[in-house]
Motif scaffolding. Structure first.
Motif, mmCIF file in Angstrom:
data_model
loop_
_atom_site.group_PDB
_atom_site.id
_atom_site.type_symbol
_atom_site.label_atom_id
_atom_site.label_comp_id
_atom_site.label_asym_id
_atom_site.label_seq_id
_atom_site.Cartn_x
_atom_site.Cartn_y
_atom_site.Cartn_z
ATOM 1 N N HIS A 1 0.841 -1.200 0.000
ATOM 2 C CA HIS A 1 0.000 0.000 0.000
ATOM 3 C C HIS A 1 0.876 1.250 0.000
ATOM 4 O O HIS A 1 0.766 2.115 0.869
ATOM 5 N N ARG A 2 1.733 1.329 -1.006
ATOM 6 C CA ARG A 2 2.679 2.442 -1.092
ATOM 7 C C ARG A 2 1.959 3.789 -1.226
ATOM 8 O O ARG A 2 2.532 4.838 -0.916
ATOM 9 N N GLU A 3 0.701 3.760 -1.652
ATOM 10 C CA GLU A 3 -0.063 5.005 -1.769
ATOM 11 C C GLU A 3 -0.201 5.698 -0.411
ATOM 12 O O GLU A 3 -0.334 6.936 -0.337
ATOM 13 N N LEU A 4 -0.174 4.928 0.678
ATOM 14 C CA LEU A 4 -0.257 5.532 2.006
ATOM 15 C C LEU A 4 0.944 6.423 2.293
ATOM 16 O O LEU A 4 0.883 7.309 3.154
ATOM 17 N N PHE A 5 2.035 6.195 1.587
ATOM 18 C CA PHE A 5 3.297 6.898 1.824
ATOM 19 C C PHE A 5 3.683 7.768 0.617
ATOM 20 O O PHE A 5 4.863 8.046 0.395
ATOM 21 N N GLY A 6 2.679 8.173 -0.142
ATOM 22 C CA GLY A 6 2.918 9.076 -1.258
ATOM 23 C C GLY A 6 3.616 8.443 -2.433
ATOM 24 O O GLY A 6 4.174 9.144 -3.288
ATOM 25 N N ASN A 7 3.592 7.101 -2.505
ATOM 26 C CA ASN A 7 4.228 6.364 -3.604
ATOM 27 C C ASN A 7 5.701 6.719 -3.775
ATOM 28 O O ASN A 7 6.230 6.717 -4.890
ATOM 29 N N VAL A 8 6.375 7.024 -2.647
ATOM 30 C CA VAL A 8 7.804 7.316 -2.736
ATOM 31 C C VAL A 8 8.551 6.025 -3.060
ATOM 32 O O VAL A 8 8.091 4.927 -2.774
ATOM 33 N N LYS A 9 9.712 6.179 -3.668
ATOM 34 C CA LYS A 9 10.476 5.017 -4.108
ATOM 35 C C LYS A 9 11.306 4.456 -2.944
ATOM 36 O O LYS A 9 11.519 5.109 -1.939
#
Length: 315
Positions: free
Chosen positions: A70-78
């Protein structure tokens, strides 16, 4: 509530240490494993201490799983791992004198691990407490000589410390937290520590491992003191200090006595309540709570009389 806008409260992980004490239980009311609990890994997705979510849609999930799925929770950072690790450290006795590698050295010598930049906010300490930061060797040759002769008192640099002090510890810096100090530590998500000297202590009847050659490799000479420049701003019922901003994280402190609406422009924020109690978006919070403001929650309201350490990464 939409899962992307839910505040993520973390269940800490506790580590017993030879130098640990009981203040995590007595002052923060954590359910600790013993009277030698040295570390609370309060916000961590590291394999050696992966926190679970304590509330809402993702309750029971590991933070590492949320980072992966759920990387969207973290702004999709790399990045292949959650970048930060927040600890509370209770040093009943001195920690070993140690040093951490940078990303390049750790990547080569520690199976692809991140290096370890870290910083310390002093939550409390004994009167006349000191910490160890830096060394007195003029160059690598003198450093090696002092280490091999075990001239520790001549080598290390001790400085006085008081509650509320803040220190940035860059990779390559000799350092140690000493007895009677309680610290909130923000660091890269790494568990790589090179012990230079451990006061000849025994663990289960044998000395703990030292890492002399690796320490010599990574210690920067000469030591250059890093000054802390704390930028302050005031709002209604709110006092904010910018403690540090480096390549790996930023750390701020907010002291609240009232109510304030905040707008977040970072990918996500990590918050640790260091004193007091109040609410965030009408959810009760108190000393010892740790939570993440996800990317989907741009505005949040803090109310109460409390102090919060805030950290995150720049875009």
């Amino acid at each position: 509530m939409n899962g992307e806008k839910e505040i993520l409260f973390l269940n800490p992980v506790f580590l017993e240490q030879i130098w640990g004490g009981n203040r995590l239980a007595t002052e923060f009311h954590y359910d600790t494993p013993s009277e030698r609990t040295g570390e609370c890994w309060a916000v961590s997705a590291h394999e050696n201490g992966d926190c679970t979510i304590g509330n809402g849609t993702y309750k029971g999930e590991f933070l590492s799983t949320l980072w992966k799925d759920h990387r969207e929770l973290f702004g999709n950072v790399k990045g292949d791992r959650f970048p930060l690790l927040i600890k509370i450290i209770d040093a009943k006795e001195d920690l070993a004198i140690q040093v951490h590698p940078d990303d390049n050295y750790a990547g080569i010598h520690e199976n692809g691990s991140l290096g370890k930049a870290e910083c310390w906010y002093v939550l409390d300490c004994n009167e006349n407490a000191e910490i160890i930061i830096g060394h007195n060797a003029r160059d690598k040759e003198e450093l090696i000589e002092m280490i091999h002769k075990k001239e520790w008192n001549r080598l290390i640099r001790r400085i006085p410390v008081k509650k509320g002090d803040f220190f940035q510890i860059d990779p390559g810096t000799v350092h140690a937290i000493t007895a009677g100090i309680l610290i909130l530590e923000t660091q890269q998500s790494s568990d790589i520590t090179y012990r230079l000297y451990d006061f000849d202590r025994l663990s289960n009847g044998v000395p703990r491992e030292l890492h002399i050659e690796k320490s010599i490799d990574v210690i920067k000479t000469p030591y250059v003191e890093r000054k802390s420049e704390r930028m302050t701003t005031r709002g209604p019922g709110c006092f904010k200090e910018g403690l540090v901003e480096c390549d790996y994280y930023f750390v701020d402190k907010i002291d609240m006595d009232g109510i304030q609406i905040f707008h977040n422009t970072n990918p996500f924020l990590i918050m640790s309540v260091s004193e007091g109690k109040g609410t965030i978006n009408h959810i009760p919070i108190k000393k010892g709570d740790h939570f993440i403001i996800p990317n989907g929650l741009k505005d949040y309201t803090l109310e109460g009389k409390l102090s919060i350490i805030i950290s995150g990464i720049n875009k």
